[in-house]
Design an enzyme around this catalytic site. Structure first.
Site, PDB file in Angstrom:
ATOM      1  N   PHE A 285       5.997   1.036  -3.235  1.00  0.00           N
ATOM      2  CA  PHE A 285       4.909   0.595  -2.367  1.00  0.00           C
ATOM      3  C   PHE A 285       3.948  -0.302  -3.141  1.00  0.00           C
ATOM      4  CE2 PHE A 285       0.412   1.280  -1.823  1.00  0.00           C
ATOM      5  CZ  PHE A 285       0.193   0.761  -0.557  1.00  0.00           C
TER       6      PHE A 285
ATOM      7  N   ASP B 142       4.887   5.380   7.808  1.00  0.00           N
ATOM      8  CA  ASP B 142       3.919   4.899   8.787  1.00  0.00           C
ATOM      9  C   ASP B 142       4.591   4.668  10.127  1.00  0.00           C
ATOM     10  OD1 ASP B 142       1.927   3.681  10.242  1.00  0.00           O
ATOM     11  OD2 ASP B 142       1.193   2.534   8.543  1.00  0.00           O
TER      12      ASP B 142
ATOM     13  N   LYS C 150       2.712  11.612   9.346  1.00  0.00           N
ATOM     14  CA  LYS C 150       2.402  10.781   8.182  1.00  0.00           C
ATOM     15  C   LYS C 150       1.215  11.322   7.404  1.00  0.00           C
ATOM     16  CE  LYS C 150      -0.300   7.384   7.916  1.00  0.00           C
ATOM     17  NZ  LYS C 150      -1.083   6.125   8.044  1.00  0.00           N
TER      18      LYS C 150
ATOM     19  N   ASN D 291      -5.156   4.325  11.455  1.00  0.00           N
ATOM     20  CA  ASN D 291      -5.398   2.978  11.991  1.00  0.00           C
ATOM     21  C   ASN D 291      -6.534   2.288  11.235  1.00  0.00           C
ATOM     22  OD1 ASN D 291      -4.880   0.831  13.758  1.00  0.00           O
ATOM     23  ND2 ASN D 291      -6.447   1.503  15.192  1.00  0.00           N
TER      24      ASN D 291
END
Length: 419
Positions: free
Chosen positions: A351, A284, A265, A145
């Site tokens: 990505f 994610d 993850k 986070n």
């Protein structure tokens, strides 16, 4: 301090692009000063830079390797005798994972996937680093986070307070990573909370205790892909590739899940970037919320896989409409079916193409954006600046190493905002 002279390796930008590889959320301790990247690594301060045809490197060594203090001394010990090492070239080749022919890999992945072929041409030279497993584990526990800026700040604080001081470059101190035993001190958790780590402080402390006291010293490295061993060891076969990855990868992933602060993850991030299991595909579980942050360049390399899987590979419908464990596994299996045992590497390139800081490198528009960085509820603010804002200024300039125009993102903290 003993500083070697600059040496060079013949490697072009299609085989390695430092500016992309070192800032796409794999490692969080590199600093760029002018045209040089610096990091305390393996007992030395490693400096890297490149031009269109060569990679340049040099190492600065402490005069002796002393036991780290907690916190370490703020200045080098003047009684230390000069020392050094001649293994820096081997370290550079190992850490930057320079052995595979990246041009051939790109061609192989492009033949297997039209989407990769379309997007990857503008992002040559992206390599998955061979990081120390412990550093990767700590970095990705901190990534929970979180965003790249704050992860880098946390890793910097962790090293400056608990890691061994290797020396100074232009009056800037460089500390190496602290060992698990150092972070297993009962006082560490509360101190890390004071430093702004929030709930991650507990995870880091408990994981350090488990690794340093509950396992053999080489336990983490025992989980490595034998084809990608630690520096100085001879590679060995890693077994047959299967749809869910090789047996060793699956065993390493399961073992990491037993650690505090490690979910699927984070385990896959560590497998890919710390243990050398190229088939690991981190997905994610925060979904689209984090993908919006990803577009601002504020989350790590593992955060946008679900978005790409939905947009480009037809996930998000039917039985895979939400990111359940079955869907998580299916996404990884899909990418492994396309790209084989380096699926995680191939997907990290897609990505990178999705990161705004890279994907807009050909544009010439000057933009200024203010991005609010929200504190976790349980993280103490590091100063009285509330809210904290970043001014992100994108500037067009010509890069000598490339024919294209690239944006340079300069992040500067604004002055204190009045309530």
């Amino acid at each position: 301090m003993l500083t070697n002279t600059w040496k060079k390796l013949p490697i072009g930008l299609t085989e390695l692009c430092l500016d992309t590889t070192l800032r796409c959320g794999q490692s969080f301790r590199w600093r760029k000063i002018d045209d040089t990247w610096l990091c305390a690594l393996h007992g030395r301060i490693l400096s890297l830079r490149q031009d269109t045809t060569h990679l340049y490197y040099k190492a600065t060594f402490p005069e002796i390797h002393a036991e780290p203090l907690t916190p370490p001394s703020s200045s080098p010990d003047s009684s230390i005798e000069k020392g050094g090492s001649n293994d820096t070239e081997a370290l550079v080749n190992h850490y930057l994972n320079l052995e595979p022919n990246l041009t051939e890999l790109y061609e192989e992945w492009s033949k297997a996937d039209a989407n990769f072929k379309k997007k990857a041409a503008k992002f040559a030279g992206v390599r998955v680093l061979r990081q120390d497993a412990w550093e990767a584990l700590v970095g990705f526990i901190c990534s929970s986070n979180n965003n790249i800026i704050r992860i880098s700040q946390m890793m910097g604080k962790l090293c400056s307070h608990y890691g061994p001081l290797l020396g100074y470059v232009d009056d800037t101190p460089y500390h190496d990573m602290p060992s698990p035993s150092v972070l297993a001190d009962p006082r560490v958790e509360s101190h890390l909370r004071q430093l702004g780590f929030g709930y991650r402080a507990k995870y880091l402390y408990q994981t350090a205790v488990l690794i340093s006291q509950g396992h053999e010293p080489a336990w983490l490295d025992s989980l490595r892909n034998p084809e990608s061993p630690v520096l100085g060891q001879t590679p060995r076969p890693a077994g047959e590739m299967q749809s869910q990855g090789r047996e060793g990868y699956r065993a390493a992933h399961e073992a990491l899940l037993a650690l505090q602060g490690v979910g699927p993850k984070v385990a896959d991030c560590v497998c890919l970037m710390g243990l050398g299991w190229g088939e690991a595909v981190p997905v994610d579980t925060h979904g689209m919320k984090d993908c919006k942050s990803m577009k601002r360049g504020l989350v790590n390399i593992c955060g946008v896989v679900w978005q790409i899987a939905q947009r480009d590979y037809k996930f998000g419908k039917g039985k895979h409409s939400s990111l359940t464990k079955a869907t998580y596994d299916a996404v990884g299996d899909r990418f492994r079916s396309l790209w084989g045992k380096e699926a995680g590497w191939a997907h990290s390139i897609l990505f990178t193409a999705d990161l705004r800081v890279f994907s807009e490198r050909l544009l010439t528009k000057l933009e200024r954006t203010e991005v609010e960085i929200k504190q976790d509820e349980d993280v103490q603010p590091e100063s009285a600046d509330v809210p904290k804002l970043l001014t992100v200024k994108t500037v067009k300039r010509e890069i000598k190493e490339e024919e294209d125009m690239e944006k340079v993102v300069i992040a500067t903290r604004t002055k204190r905002q009045r309530r």
